[in-house]
Design a protein around this motif. Structure first.
Motif: not given
Ligand SMILES: [Zn+2]
Length: 123
Positions: A79-86, A103-108
């Motif tokens: 999961s991404c702690e920045n945007c909540g993507f998991s 890295s997160c596909p949404k925010c990197g």
């Molecule tokens: Zn993210």
């Protein structure tokens, strides 16, 4: 033996057992009929023997049918702690909770392994 191989063996042997059972029952019926027609006791003995074979086949089928083939599969959630993507993925050797992974596909932002768990697969 591996999960796939066991499942394949089960799928392959079950119909073989069923066909054998039908053949044995037909033979037993034939022998019983011969006994009633000729009254020779040897036919009755053979019929009894084939019935025993049928019984063993039947228990074999029952065992095969009830055989549960299971395996554990390990999953992990990154999961991404920045945007909540998991995302749920297959667990990879060496991964642990809180490990950064890609890295997160949404925010990197670097993704973090947030959970590792197992699920049971059954056939
Ligand atoms: Zn993210």
């Amino acid at each position: 033996m591996s999960f796939e191989k066991l499942a394949e063996l089960k799928a392959r042997w079950l119909p073989v057992y069923v066909v054998l059972l039908i053949v044995v029952i037909v033979i037993a019926l034939h022998l019983a009929l011969m006994y009633f027609m000729t009254n020779e006791s040897s036919y009755a003995n053979l019929a009894l023997l084939t019935l025993f074979a049928a019984y063993f086949l039947l228990t074999g089928i029952d065992r095969l049918r009830k055989m549960k083939i299971t395996r554990m599969r390990f999953m992990e959630v990154v999961s991404c702690e920045n945007c909540g993507f998991s995302e749920e993925r297959n667990h990879e050797a060496g991964d642990y909770v809180l490990k950064t992974k890609g890295s997160c596909p949404k925010c990197g932002t670097p993704l973090i392994v947030s959970a590792i768990y197992s699920i049971k697969e059954q056939r």
